[in-house]
Enzyme design. Structure first.
Site, PDB file in Angstrom:
ATOM      1  N   GLY A 291       0.933  -1.153   0.021  1.00  0.00           N
ATOM      2  CA  GLY A 291      -0.150  -0.032   0.038  1.00  0.00           C
ATOM      3  C   GLY A 291       0.676   1.426  -0.005  1.00  0.00           C
ATOM      4  O   GLY A 291       2.006   1.142  -0.177  1.00  0.00           O
ATOM      5  N   TYR A 292       0.306   2.314  -0.010  1.00  0.00           N
ATOM      6  CA  TYR A 292       0.912   3.707  -0.092  1.00  0.00           C
ATOM      7  C   TYR A 292       1.840   3.764   1.175  1.00  0.00           C
ATOM      8  O   TYR A 292       2.890   4.363   1.134  1.00  0.00           O
ATOM      9  CB  TYR A 292      -0.053   4.841  -0.296  1.00  0.00           C
ATOM     10  CG  TYR A 292      -0.437   4.885  -1.825  1.00  0.00           C
ATOM     11  CD1 TYR A 292       0.328   4.039  -3.038  1.00  0.00           C
ATOM     12  CD2 TYR A 292      -1.591   5.622  -2.059  1.00  0.00           C
ATOM     13  CE1 TYR A 292      -0.251   4.229  -4.139  1.00  0.00           C
ATOM     14  CE2 TYR A 292      -1.978   5.439  -3.418  1.00  0.00           C
ATOM     15  CZ  TYR A 292      -1.170   4.821  -4.514  1.00  0.00           C
ATOM     16  OH  TYR A 292      -1.693   4.958  -5.793  1.00  0.00           O
TER      17      TYR A 292
ATOM     18  N   CYS B 210      -3.625  11.127   9.166  1.00  0.00           N
ATOM     19  CA  CYS B 210      -2.560  12.214   8.448  1.00  0.00           C
ATOM     20  C   CYS B 210      -3.440  13.634   8.803  1.00  0.00           C
ATOM     21  O   CYS B 210      -2.657  14.482   9.418  1.00  0.00           O
ATOM     22  CB  CYS B 210      -2.617  11.946   7.127  1.00  0.00           C
ATOM     23  SG  CYS B 210      -4.296  11.745   6.284  1.00  0.00           S
TER      24      CYS B 210
ATOM     25  N   ASN C 250       1.230  13.679   3.968  1.00  0.00           N
ATOM     26  CA  ASN C 250       0.329  12.648   4.600  1.00  0.00           C
ATOM     27  C   ASN C 250       1.035  11.212   4.783  1.00  0.00           C
ATOM     28  O   ASN C 250       0.827  10.346   5.824  1.00  0.00           O
ATOM     29  CB  ASN C 250      -1.078  12.352   4.097  1.00  0.00           C
ATOM     30  CG  ASN C 250      -0.891  12.233   2.360  1.00  0.00           C
ATOM     31  OD1 ASN C 250      -0.322  12.915   1.954  1.00  0.00           O
ATOM     32  ND2 ASN C 250      -1.696  11.043   2.013  1.00  0.00           N
TER      33      ASN C 250
END
Ligand SMILES: NC(=O)c1ccc[n+]([C@@H]2O[C@H](COP(=O)([O-])OP(=O)(O)OC[C@H]3O[C@@H](n4cnc5c(N)ncnc54)[C@H](OP(=O)(O)O)[C@@H]3O)[C@@H](O)[C@H]2O)c1
Ligand SMILES: NC(=O)c1ccc[n+]([C@@H]2O[C@H](COP(=O)([O-])OP(=O)(O)OC[C@H]3O[C@@H](n4cnc5c(N)ncnc54)[C@H](OP(=O)(O)O)[C@@H]3O)[C@@H](O)[C@H]2O)c1
Ligand SMILES: NC(=O)c1ccc[n+]([C@@H]2O[C@H](COP(=O)([O-])OP(=O)(O)OC[C@H]3O[C@@H](n4cnc5c(N)ncnc54)[C@H](OP(=O)(O)O)[C@@H]3O)[C@@H](O)[C@H]2O)c1
Ligand SMILES: NC(=O)c1ccc[n+]([C@@H]2O[C@H](COP(=O)([O-])OP(=O)(O)OC[C@H]3O[C@@H](n4cnc5c(N)ncnc54)[C@H](OP(=O)(O)O)[C@@H]3O)[C@@H](O)[C@H]2O)c1
Ligand SMILES: [Zn+2]
Ligand SMILES: [Zn+2]
Lengths: 58, 341, 341, 341, 341, 58
Positions: free
Chosen positions: D11-12, D147, D308
């Site tokens: 994932g990010y 975030c 973020n």
């Protein structure tokens, strides 16, 4: 774990293959990211899996 | 009012067809087909149409009699629809790739599957008013070319027709993300596609076959996805034929296009916008074309830009419809584009 | 045809006025004033007008008799032009900030300079068809509000007029880069402005005075420049007045705006575009308005979006002109916006 | 070298954790878990890591003994993993929302499902070095905040702790598209998400509960998706408490943050970048904070920005790890960000 | 610590040089020259350096003794500075175009003015570690190539050196807006430059001379400004020499670059990022290179991407400095780039 | 070069001022980037230079 080196049929890049490799296993070439299917193990024979096309730009 | 049924109406080309037809003085959309959203309001998918229509999507089976059928579905699905509708309507306009190539073998080569209605290939008139206006006036089946193909063939046809350019042409196409339709693939995710300079077809993009067919040139095409939603640009690199010069090229364009309502020649010596650029064309039906020569060499560069969803698709289809019906060509297509943008 | 002279025609608002008037069935642009580009073609600055006109810019001195004068020049310069033209034309529409505030002191406070024609302040009708349609029918001087102010006052007026909201409102404005005009400042350089989330007015943005004037509310405004060329959005935070509820708010909007041609209510429970968002409005004259309540609290959030150069400026001016002339309000303003975009 | 296993590595946030740990002098990534891509190279998903590692993803079952477990999986999935790993590792850092709220009821309210491990909620130390550095030094379970929550709570804590601000605060969050992860939803398609100003949470965004918990304020939050891939900004609107003034606010920040390695105070009177803006922070672990007062009113505006995926997630986790291990806090986090950008 | 003076420090390349040197373990910036901002803090222009330095800009006259001089000023101004500093410092690195071309006539042709220090042209070592590493170890004067030139020459050199490609090559360059520096021209205004596909050099871009010089090929170049702040991509179109095949091309790259720290070969059959693309390289010193052959034809396409301010300028200069000083080549250059971006 | 510390009249931040400072010189506060003009030197007196407004958003 012993390893052998083979050449990618697509890009001639070096592939490090460990001995535990099995029939039908799919390997990924680090050079070109082709998927290579193990079609025989003794001696080791690899076949290119079909390419996934991107359908862009229309 | 002419009654039009639109297949693939929930897609990007389909939505643009709806926008244009809803603003057209002579047409009425009687069916907007979608298998995913039957019964839903059209503006729930295309929010720009919020006050323009109360239309809802319908299933393919619900489409009743109509005068014109417009296909804005993926290639392959169009073939089946053509078979089904060709005889039931006065005019069918296909926007997919299915009937663009005359040659069923070329279709197989570029689309990877066999054509299922090769006998119909010859019945389609290419949806290119600039090249086929007369045939379009009486056409019953029209096949609109691809977006980058339209830019490329309009850019290259005049000098090619006058044999001013050498045979091999390199077409470098750049496209925004709407060119791949409304389907959410991994590479179309905003965080991945944003800011891209993605060479998705370094060689052999499909549209090269179309450009070749309409210009007789040996076309090689490369395509890159760049940061944009709408808009296509082609930069064509070639060489002047022996004896030809840049002046003759300019004359060829003038002759071919000076009366065309939707072609503008743009090769300026001053200003910010010297060559064709899509962003000022968004929403408009223009194809801007420019060219430049390399002093002291035989190199010729031709540049064209358009909005892939308008002149590169839906707008071109509407222009064809206007030609076919004998209406003014600009009906429904008068929006000039925006600046700044 | 009504003859219109446009001052500030080389600017962004001026260019948009030209685009709209050139597509308008009843108007003719007889002068496009620019001091920087006299004699140059209008389309050398506004490339989207390339096939729409052969007009060239002229100097202010060259402007001859005309029916309507449109001022799209910076504030302060407008005052002088108003003095000069108010009596020489049937109708003058000012798009600058000079005649928006009724109160010369407020002008001084928000614009930092004394007003030079305070005696004329009362003669201007606010260019807001939704609130002043009747006065506009006979107006001789019209002052169009600022872009974020238009969004804010249209968003807040219906519940404010019905005393449904508490007095203090926080208006959070977001704007694209065209909002600061075509002047190349350091912060407007692409590499600096690109991808910005620039809070350029954390408190006391000018437009708060305009919104306050038209709604009677105590308005506090913050403004942020975001990544976009066109487009403005306001998110207004306030509280319901004692006894008011969300249902009454909804009714207030329905009552005020159900017949308005350019206001759409957008507060959807499904879909991608649930609340007003500028990108699908670019080029269109719509102002979309939505609202949401916080369950179990008195909080009310109202959101509005528009294209700053159209409903936030040039389009609103043309709508006012249409009202004034008794023409259909949508003349020249029929473009619905694009999707995808 | 400390051995770290990363769950959700495809994932990010997972990818950003990998980037930071691969550049960290004291850590070694021994497992990168992905159920979709086991056996694939990590750099086939995260192309920025192409020459940084030859690591391949593995299945969750293949994870062997390690010193630290980092969870970068969606909320709900983290609960199960915590149960499984809490006792088998020296340190577990969870980046999901599962253990951020102390109160299981609040969890239910904001996440819509019951918490499955409420008994563990109290064992987690909040992953906020600025507020919990001492506890982090001995923590075994760390929960990193969201975030926008991180930006909001770091922005509001100093004046809140000194009771300088009124109780109700409105937090307006703006976020890029990576904030919703690598999952291709309809609204995250490039053509839809591009150029958005999408108010996806007009009221009651989840992060308001986190900010409230860490500041003791009554927080109301609105969130908008804007055009950006990375980057978060919060603009917090509140009022000074009776007796408080702007000077005291400034002193509160100075006192709280002057020795913080990753907090910078930015409220400038000149220059292009006067207030915090994410674009110059991309890739860096900074949280920039600024504030402005409305002269002649009690209004206070506080602005914070961060990346973020870094200070808003992976970077903050690495900073916590550094604190916990007694390493310099900047290990792996020295990239300062880029300009222009 | 090696003392470095940076001229042009307020520009984009200058700022990037500062960023890299401030993070470098062996260098100290002793002077940051700017004529516009003497006395101002460096971070007032480059906000990403806010906590990295308290340095202020100085006038050229204030520069005192130092070990290395780095010129990041426009071409023509560099000539004068070279004359002035060449003998006063151990090492001078010029980032401008002034000493890139060996041939003063070519300089005149491409830059439009006569060279003022032609006698020094031969003294400069090209700042290309991949091609001139040995000479760089003892260089006193280094000239770093242009951004698109670097991408193009690194892409073409290996097959050119092995005579695998035909002589004529078409290089299609695409660049972000930072490529034209921090100077606010009309066309660089955000509202004009945003979303551009601007063919600013349809033929004969300057960098073609540099690529030709380093590869021996007949290079023709076209350049387009696309939507991006940072990032350059070149797509090179050519034909295989008789007897050559794609396999030999691949071998040429492997041989030339397999030990290069900042070159990565990227021609993948799967995944989203199959060919070189700048966005994942921003801030990094990598040049990614890929190639594709057209089956059944002699066509070869080579693609390269880099960050114009890093490997295309400041980073390359720092790499040269590292080579010259005998430091590890990656000093100051370890940032790998970001994904997503 | 000796230095003194003063407080910025705008933001209360610390200003390091070296002794060679002259009348009319303009200093920049590192905290808030205000420009501060030296209006007297003994004792040192600083005055805020006027702020440059950005004209955005209309
Ligand atoms: N995008 C462009 O720039 C462009 C330009 C020129 C031409 N074209 C061509 O126009 C066509 C549509 O492209 P697009 O970009 O609009 O794609 P799109 O956004 O993906 O839309 C295609 C639509 O076709 C419908 N569809 C999908 N499969 C179908 C099937 N088997 N039978 C019937 N309908 C089906 C889908 O609607 P439901 O699932 O709801 O039925 C979908 O909304 C394609 O042939 C494309 O090549 C596109
Ligand atoms: N941009 C928006 O979103 C927006 C929205 C609503 C209202 N407005 C208002 O519309 C007006 C124009 O804004 P804009 O954004 O279009 O600005 P702009 O792009 O900077 O254009 C202003 C134009 O006014 C002309 N001008 C400048 N100084 C002048 C003077 N002293 N006397 C006469 N003409 C002068 C300039 O043309 P020459 O130098 O060639 O003469 C320039 O082209 C402003 O008052 C603004 O507040 C703007
Ligand atoms: N994005 C942000 O800005 C941000 C900031 C701070 C915190 N967070 C939090 O970080 C976490 C990850 O966010 P993200 O943005 O990185 O999301 P993401 O890109 O969607 O990645 C989540 C990863 O988790 C894995 N996963 C999905 N379902 C799972 C399950 N049931 N069990 C185990 N693994 C599963 C997936 O990998 P496989 O399918 O391959 O297993 C996926 O790669 C979330 O909890 C999020 O709230 C995100
Ligand atoms: N941008 C790129 O991608 C890139 C890549 C590789 C190489 N380069 C080269 O690097 C150099 C700088 O480019 P840039 O993009 O950084 O440009 P830039 O942003 O415009 O900066 C150039 C700087 O040079 C200073 N300068 C201007 N004229 C000068 C003169 N006559 N004498 C001394 N200094 C002067 C200016 O500072 P003051 O006015 O404050 O003195 C300015 O900050 C150019 O030669 C360019 O070709 C640029
Ligand atoms: Zn391979
Ligand atoms: Zn200060």
């Amino acid at each position: 774990m012993t390893t052998a080196t083979q050449t990618c049929p697509e890009c001639d890049g070096a592939l490090t293959i460990n001995d535990s490799v099995r029939m039908s296993e799919v390997l990924e070439c680090p050079g070109c990211r082709s998927e290579l299917e193990v079609v025989a193990t003794a001696p080791l024979l690899l076949a290119l899996a079909p390419e996934v096309e991107e359908d862009w730009g229309e | 009012m002419i009654r039009v049924a639109v297949f693939g109406a929930a897609g990007y080309i389909g939505g643009e067809v709806l926008r244009l037809l809803l603003g057209h003085p002579e047409t009425e959309v009687t069916a907007a087909v979608s298998s995913r959203f039957p019964g839903k309001r059209v503006d729930s998918v295309h929010p720009n149409l919020r006050s323009a229509t109360d239309l809802t999507f319908c299933d393919a089976e619900q489409v009743t009699e109509c005068d014109v059928v417009l296909l804005a579905t993926p290639h392959r699905s169009a073939m089946a629809l053509v078979r089904q509708w060709a005889s039931r309507t006065e005019l069918l306009i296909d926007l997919s790739g299915d009937f663009r190539l005359r040659d069923a073998d070329a279709y197989k080569r570029y689309y990877g599957v066999a054509h299922e209605a090769p006998e119909l290939l010859d019945s389609f008139v290419p949806g290119i008013p600039e090249l086929h206006r007369d045939e379009l006036r009486t056409a019953r089946l029209i096949s609109v070319p691809g977006c980058m193909a339209t830019a490329g063939l309009l850019a290259l046809r005049p000098p090619a027709a006058r044999r001013l350019i050498a045979s091999r042409v390199l077409v470098d196409g750049r496209t925004g993300s709407s060119g791949s339709g409304a389907t959410a693939g991994e590479g179309n995710l905003h965080a991945e596609r944003s800011g891209a300079m993605r060479v998705f077809a370094p060689v052999a993009h499909r549209h090269e076959a179309e450009i070749a067919q309409h210009t007789g040139l040996d076309v090689r095409m490369t395509a890159t996805g760049v940061e944009a939603v709408r808009g296509v640009q082609v930069v064509c690199h070639t060489e002047l034929a022996p004896g030809a010069d840049h002046r003759a090229v300019r004359a060829a364009y003038r002759e071919a296009y000076s009366d065309e309502p939707f072609i503008r020649m743009v090769s300026h010596k001053r200003g910010v916008y010297r060559y064709p650029e899509p962003k000022i064309l968004l929403g408009s039906n223009f194809c801007d074309i420019g060219h430049a020569a390399d002093e002291g060499s035989d190199r010729l560069v031709v540049i064209a830009a358009l909005d892939n969803l308008v002149k590169g698709g839906a707008g071109n289809a509407v222009q064809c419809l206007n030609v076919r019906m004998g209406w003014p060509e600009s009906y429904g297509l008068s929006f000039p584009g925006l600046h700044p943008m």
